[in-house]
Write a protein that holds these residues in place. Sequence first.
Motif, PDB file in Angstrom:
ATOM      1  N   GLY A  83       0.790  -1.221   0.000  1.00 12.96           N
ATOM      2  CA  GLY A  83       0.000   0.000   0.000  1.00 12.96           C
ATOM      3  C   GLY A  83       0.826   1.275   0.000  1.00 12.96           C
ATOM      4  N   MET A  84       2.120   1.131   0.151  1.00 12.11           N
ATOM      5  CA  MET A  84       3.002   2.293   0.182  1.00 12.11           C
ATOM      6  C   MET A  84       3.073   2.926  -1.209  1.00 12.11           C
ATOM      7  SD  MET A  84       6.977   2.117   1.213  1.00 12.11           S
ATOM      8  CE  MET A  84       8.127   3.309   0.626  1.00 12.11           C
ATOM      9  N   SER A  85       3.090   4.224  -1.267  1.00 14.20           N
ATOM     10  CA  SER A  85       3.256   4.936  -2.536  1.00 14.20           C
ATOM     11  C   SER A  85       4.729   5.273  -2.702  1.00 14.20           C
ATOM     12  CB  SER A  85       2.413   6.213  -2.542  1.00 14.20           C
ATOM     13  OG  SER A  85       2.561   6.871  -3.782  1.00 14.20           O
ATOM     14  N   THR A  86       5.298   4.876  -3.833  1.00 14.41           N
ATOM     15  CA  THR A  86       6.709   5.114  -4.122  1.00 14.41           C
ATOM     16  C   THR A  86       6.811   6.175  -5.215  1.00 14.41           C
ATOM     17  OG1 THR A  86       7.136   2.783  -3.640  1.00 14.41           O
ATOM     18  CG2 THR A  86       8.888   4.010  -4.730  1.00 14.41           C
ATOM     19  N   ALA A  87       7.491   7.261  -4.921  1.00 16.04           N
ATOM     20  CA  ALA A  87       7.656   8.342  -5.894  1.00 16.04           C
ATOM     21  C   ALA A  87       8.702   7.954  -6.936  1.00 16.04           C
ATOM     22  CB  ALA A  87       8.089   9.621  -5.189  1.00 16.04           C
ATOM     23  N   LYS A  88       8.590   8.518  -8.113  1.00 13.28           N
ATOM     24  CA  LYS A  88       9.583   8.303  -9.153  1.00 13.28           C
ATOM     25  C   LYS A  88      10.942   8.748  -8.612  1.00 13.28           C
ATOM     26  CE  LYS A  88      10.601   9.175 -13.986  1.00 13.28           C
ATOM     27  NZ  LYS A  88      10.052   9.661 -15.258  1.00 13.28           N
ATOM     28  N   ARG A 111       5.341   7.020 -14.470  1.00 13.01           N
ATOM     29  CA  ARG A 111       4.416   7.705 -13.555  1.00 13.01           C
ATOM     30  C   ARG A 111       5.191   8.556 -12.559  1.00 13.01           C
ATOM     31  NH1 ARG A 111       0.431   2.816 -11.608  1.00 13.01           N
ATOM     32  NH2 ARG A 111      -0.213   2.104 -13.672  1.00 13.01           N
ATOM     33  N   SER A 112       4.527   9.503 -11.959  1.00 15.02           N
ATOM     34  CA  SER A 112       5.191  10.305 -10.924  1.00 15.02           C
ATOM     35  C   SER A 112       5.296   9.521  -9.617  1.00 15.02           C
ATOM     36  CB  SER A 112       4.446  11.615 -10.686  1.00 15.02           C
ATOM     37  OG  SER A 112       3.139  11.363 -10.208  1.00 15.02           O
ATOM     38  N   ALA A 113       4.438   8.498  -9.446  1.00 17.70           N
ATOM     39  CA  ALA A 113       4.462   7.638  -8.256  1.00 17.70           C
ATOM     40  C   ALA A 113       3.675   6.373  -8.568  1.00 17.70           C
ATOM     41  CB  ALA A 113       3.855   8.351  -7.055  1.00 17.70           C
ATOM     42  N   THR A 114       3.920   5.339  -7.766  1.00 12.00           N
ATOM     43  CA  THR A 114       3.151   4.107  -7.875  1.00 12.00           C
ATOM     44  C   THR A 114       2.944   3.521  -6.498  1.00 12.00           C
ATOM     45  OG1 THR A 114       3.018   1.890  -8.844  1.00 12.00           O
ATOM     46  CG2 THR A 114       5.213   2.662  -8.273  1.00 12.00           C
ATOM     47  N   SER A 115       1.796   2.892  -6.297  1.00 11.41           N
ATOM     48  CA  SER A 115       1.563   2.187  -5.033  1.00 11.41           C
ATOM     49  C   SER A 115       1.630   0.672  -5.260  1.00 11.41           C
ATOM     50  CB  SER A 115       0.217   2.584  -4.426  1.00 11.41           C
ATOM     51  OG  SER A 115      -0.827   2.276  -5.323  1.00 11.41           O
ATOM     52  N   LEU A 116       2.012   0.281  -6.469  1.00 15.25           N
ATOM     53  CA  LEU A 116       2.203  -1.138  -6.767  1.00 15.25           C
ATOM     54  C   LEU A 116       3.579  -1.578  -6.271  1.00 15.25           C
ATOM     55  CD1 LEU A 116       0.740  -1.199 -10.378  1.00 15.25           C
ATOM     56  CD2 LEU A 116      -0.355  -2.020  -8.277  1.00 15.25           C
ATOM     57  N   GLY A 119       8.336  -4.173  -9.219  1.00 16.93           N
ATOM     58  CA  GLY A 119       8.269  -5.212 -10.236  1.00 16.93           C
ATOM     59  C   GLY A 119       6.898  -5.445 -10.822  1.00 16.93           C
ATOM     60  N   LYS A 120       5.853  -4.933 -10.188  1.00 19.13           N
ATOM     61  CA  LYS A 120       4.495  -5.152 -10.706  1.00 19.13           C
ATOM     62  C   LYS A 120       4.263  -4.397 -12.014  1.00 19.13           C
ATOM     63  CE  LYS A 120       2.484  -7.817  -7.658  1.00 19.13           C
ATOM     64  NZ  LYS A 120       1.949  -9.108  -7.945  1.00 19.13           N
ATOM     65  N   ILE A 121       4.924  -3.249 -12.172  1.00 17.37           N
ATOM     66  CA  ILE A 121       4.831  -2.492 -13.419  1.00 17.37           C
ATOM     67  C   ILE A 121       6.247  -2.206 -13.909  1.00 17.37           C
ATOM     68  CG2 ILE A 121       2.605  -1.420 -12.900  1.00 17.37           C
ATOM     69  CD1 ILE A 121       4.124   1.149 -12.172  1.00 17.37           C
ATOM     70  N   ASP A 122       6.370  -1.869 -15.182  1.00 19.71           N
ATOM     71  CA  ASP A 122       7.676  -1.521 -15.737  1.00 19.71           C
ATOM     72  C   ASP A 122       8.224  -0.275 -15.062  1.00 19.71           C
ATOM     73  OD1 ASP A 122       7.559  -3.627 -17.502  1.00 19.71           O
ATOM     74  OD2 ASP A 122       6.806  -2.427 -19.177  1.00 19.71           O
ATOM     75  N   GLY A 123       9.546  -0.167 -15.064  1.00 21.70           N
ATOM     76  CA  GLY A 123      10.187   1.025 -14.554  1.00 21.70           C
ATOM     77  C   GLY A 123      11.012   0.819 -13.295  1.00 21.70           C
TER      78      GLY A 123
END
Length: 155
Positions: A83-88, A111-116, A119-123
């Motif tokens: 559930g943590m949001s990770t900034a770019k 994205r500017s951030a992801t809560s995934l 490894g769940k999404i590219d980048g």
Amino acid sequence: MNVFEIYRNVISTGEYRLSDMEERIETVYAQGKITAEERASLLTLASEKADQTKQIDIVAKLAELEARIAKIESAGVVVWKSGMSTAKGQTVLYDILKDGTMRYCRYDGGRSATSLSPGKIDGWVILESAGGRVTHTVGKDADGKIILIPVVDGE
């Protein structure tokens, strides 16, 4: 019971730190309470009988681990939690391969951030250390399992 016999009995238990016992043996030898032959015998016996689990200085080891954690935390690195949001550009610690090894992961995606999770999404990339160089990109194999793709310098 003389000093040599007392030390021999204590040593036979194995309940001591070897460095402490060696220091004590040297002290009683210096005080003239045991002979050179008894000193050599006790030192050999102490080395043979020392319980290896007693040889670790737990307090020193905890202090070392605390210093390592403080260094990581001071670099702004946290352990990724659900559930943590990770900034770019943010680095987190995460067991991305589920093998018990925490790795430095950084999100460099679009994205500017992801809560995934990493490894769940590219980048996502893997770093050699907090703020270190990128060693791997994170990808997925044909079955969707996370894989680490080595980055070759100059590519």
